[in-house]
Design a protein around this motif. Sequence first.
Motif, mmCIF file in Angstrom:
data_model
loop_
_atom_site.group_PDB
_atom_site.id
_atom_site.type_symbol
_atom_site.label_atom_id
_atom_site.label_comp_id
_atom_site.label_asym_id
_atom_site.label_seq_id
_atom_site.Cartn_x
_atom_site.Cartn_y
_atom_site.Cartn_z
ATOM 1 N N ILE A 86 5.955 -26.433 -7.431
ATOM 2 C CA ILE A 86 5.220 -25.701 -6.399
ATOM 3 C C ILE A 86 5.321 -26.436 -5.065
ATOM 4 O O ILE A 86 5.582 -25.830 -4.014
ATOM 5 C CB ILE A 86 3.754 -25.518 -6.825
ATOM 6 C CG1 ILE A 86 3.668 -24.602 -8.053
ATOM 7 C CG2 ILE A 86 2.921 -24.944 -5.678
ATOM 8 C CD1 ILE A 86 2.294 -24.540 -8.685
ATOM 9 N N VAL A 87 5.139 -27.747 -5.096
ATOM 10 C CA VAL A 87 5.219 -28.546 -3.871
ATOM 11 C C VAL A 87 6.631 -28.502 -3.311
ATOM 12 O O VAL A 87 6.834 -28.370 -2.087
ATOM 13 C CB VAL A 87 4.787 -30.002 -4.151
ATOM 14 C CG1 VAL A 87 5.034 -30.884 -2.932
ATOM 15 C CG2 VAL A 87 3.311 -30.046 -4.552
ATOM 16 N N ASP A 88 7.632 -28.581 -4.164
ATOM 17 C CA ASP A 88 9.018 -28.522 -3.705
ATOM 18 C C ASP A 88 9.318 -27.186 -3.026
ATOM 19 O O ASP A 88 10.004 -27.139 -2.008
ATOM 20 C CB ASP A 88 9.960 -28.734 -4.897
ATOM 21 C CG ASP A 88 11.419 -28.732 -4.475
ATOM 22 O OD1 ASP A 88 11.817 -29.627 -3.710
ATOM 23 O OD2 ASP A 88 12.159 -27.803 -4.897
ATOM 24 N N PHE A 89 8.770 -26.105 -3.583
ATOM 25 C CA PHE A 89 8.975 -24.790 -2.968
ATOM 26 C C PHE A 89 8.356 -24.746 -1.578
ATOM 27 O O PHE A 89 8.913 -24.143 -0.651
ATOM 28 C CB PHE A 89 8.356 -23.697 -3.847
ATOM 29 C CG PHE A 89 8.604 -22.302 -3.351
ATOM 30 C CD1 PHE A 89 9.654 -21.548 -3.860
ATOM 31 C CD2 PHE A 89 7.800 -21.728 -2.380
ATOM 32 C CE1 PHE A 89 9.894 -20.262 -3.396
ATOM 33 C CE2 PHE A 89 8.040 -20.443 -1.906
ATOM 34 C CZ PHE A 89 9.088 -19.710 -2.423
ATOM 35 N N ALA A 90 7.185 -25.377 -1.414
ATOM 36 C CA ALA A 90 6.488 -25.337 -0.122
ATOM 37 C C ALA A 90 7.253 -26.060 0.979
ATOM 38 O O ALA A 90 7.002 -25.828 2.163
ATOM 39 C CB ALA A 90 5.092 -25.932 -0.276
ATOM 40 N N GLY A 91 8.187 -26.948 0.604
ATOM 41 C CA GLY A 91 9.038 -27.572 1.600
ATOM 42 C C GLY A 91 8.779 -29.045 1.822
ATOM 43 O O GLY A 91 7.750 -29.604 1.426
ATOM 44 N N GLU A 92 9.739 -29.678 2.465
ATOM 45 C CA GLU A 92 9.722 -31.134 2.631
ATOM 46 C C GLU A 92 8.523 -31.602 3.441
ATOM 47 O O GLU A 92 7.905 -32.628 3.131
ATOM 48 C CB GLU A 92 11.020 -31.577 3.314
ATOM 49 C CG GLU A 92 11.150 -33.088 3.477
ATOM 50 C CD GLU A 92 12.450 -33.476 4.144
ATOM 51 O OE1 GLU A 92 12.586 -34.661 4.522
ATOM 52 O OE2 GLU A 92 13.331 -32.600 4.301
ATOM 53 N N GLN A 93 8.157 -30.851 4.479
ATOM 54 C CA GLN A 93 7.026 -31.253 5.320
ATOM 55 C C GLN A 93 5.731 -31.287 4.515
ATOM 56 O O GLN A 93 4.930 -32.221 4.636
ATOM 57 C CB GLN A 93 6.898 -30.299 6.511
ATOM 58 C CG GLN A 93 5.920 -30.765 7.568
ATOM 59 C CD GLN A 93 5.864 -29.816 8.747
ATOM 60 O OE1 GLN A 93 6.326 -28.669 8.674
ATOM 61 N NE2 GLN A 93 5.304 -30.274 9.854
ATOM 62 N N VAL A 94 5.533 -30.267 3.684
ATOM 63 C CA VAL A 94 4.344 -30.226 2.831
ATOM 64 C C VAL A 94 4.412 -31.327 1.785
ATOM 65 O O VAL A 94 3.409 -31.990 1.493
ATOM 66 C CB VAL A 94 4.194 -28.843 2.165
ATOM 67 C CG1 VAL A 94 3.061 -28.852 1.138
ATOM 68 C CG2 VAL A 94 3.943 -27.763 3.214
ATOM 69 N N ALA A 95 5.572 -31.550 1.205
ATOM 70 C CA ALA A 95 5.722 -32.574 0.173
ATOM 71 C C ALA A 95 5.339 -33.957 0.701
ATOM 72 O O ALA A 95 4.698 -34.753 -0.005
ATOM 73 C CB ALA A 95 7.155 -32.581 -0.351
ATOM 74 N N ARG A 96 5.718 -34.244 1.951
ATOM 75 C CA ARG A 96 5.386 -35.557 2.521
ATOM 76 C C ARG A 96 3.876 -35.725 2.726
ATOM 77 O O ARG A 96 3.366 -36.845 2.678
ATOM 78 C CB ARG A 96 6.107 -35.749 3.856
ATOM 79 C CG ARG A 96 7.603 -35.976 3.735
ATOM 80 C CD ARG A 96 8.152 -36.597 5.010
ATOM 81 N NE ARG A 96 7.877 -35.757 6.178
ATOM 82 C CZ ARG A 96 8.717 -34.843 6.667
ATOM 83 N NH1 ARG A 96 9.897 -34.655 6.069
ATOM 84 N NH2 ARG A 96 8.395 -34.131 7.726
ATOM 85 N N ALA A 97 3.194 -34.593 2.935
ATOM 86 C CA ALA A 97 1.758 -34.652 3.253
ATOM 87 C C ALA A 97 0.884 -34.200 2.094
ATOM 88 O O ALA A 97 -0.312 -34.007 2.282
ATOM 89 C CB ALA A 97 1.477 -33.785 4.482
#
Length: 248
Positions: free
Chosen positions: A133-144
């Motif tokens: 789910i986090v990976d789908f949300a994108g790199e910016q979300v994953a970092r935060a």
Amino acid sequence: MPEAIITAEGLGIRFVRNRRRQLRLRELVIHRGVRRAEAGRFWPLRDVSFQVMPGDTVGVIGRNGTGKSTLLRLIAGVLIPDEGRITVRGAVAPLLELSAGFSNDLTGRENLHLVGALHGLSPAYLRRHCDEIVDFAGEQVARAIDTPVRHYSSGMKVRLGFAIISRLPHPILLMDEVTAVGDAEFRRKCYATIDGLLAEGRTLVLVSHNENDLTRFCNRGLYLDGGRLTVDGTVHEALDAYHAAVPR
């Protein structure tokens, strides 16, 4: 014949432009005050009737302020009609206000588990699929993801919300301009996800001003004009009615 999954019968809802009027008891006593109180009320939707069959993909079309988003919220059960009734036979995945339900004081990861649980996803499922789910949300979300969401941009919240809600197994999808948010890469992921969900036989009700989205996803259109349903036909018939009412 299969039974309709969504049925609206004489559907209507009344809003008050200035809610403070409801607290002014003098206006309910003084004769003129009654007229002023009535003048503050309006019907964003009234006398709307239609059926949606399982597997239908329906676009809701109309100018701004004609009740499109209100209709989705009635289907979702967020709003209660003042007239008529809406019957929904199946759970709803509401891709509407995608950051709704987030707590600013919780991290993205904590909100993922909270919002997922509120929509019926089990703790075991969320633990197993959290990274996806986090990976789908994108790199910016994953970092935060372990940062409180009060530090997220609105776009980051929407990405995380879509990643969560699109995991729901519910048979009915409600979408309100979701694909208008995010960069081109995220939109491509959204499109691919929606295509996959529809291929499973889900039912879609979509509000969008993007005609490409409407003609891509929808085989049927409902055109609302002044809160009334004036066209219930193909998506192209509904778009033709919209174009006739809105000069280009």
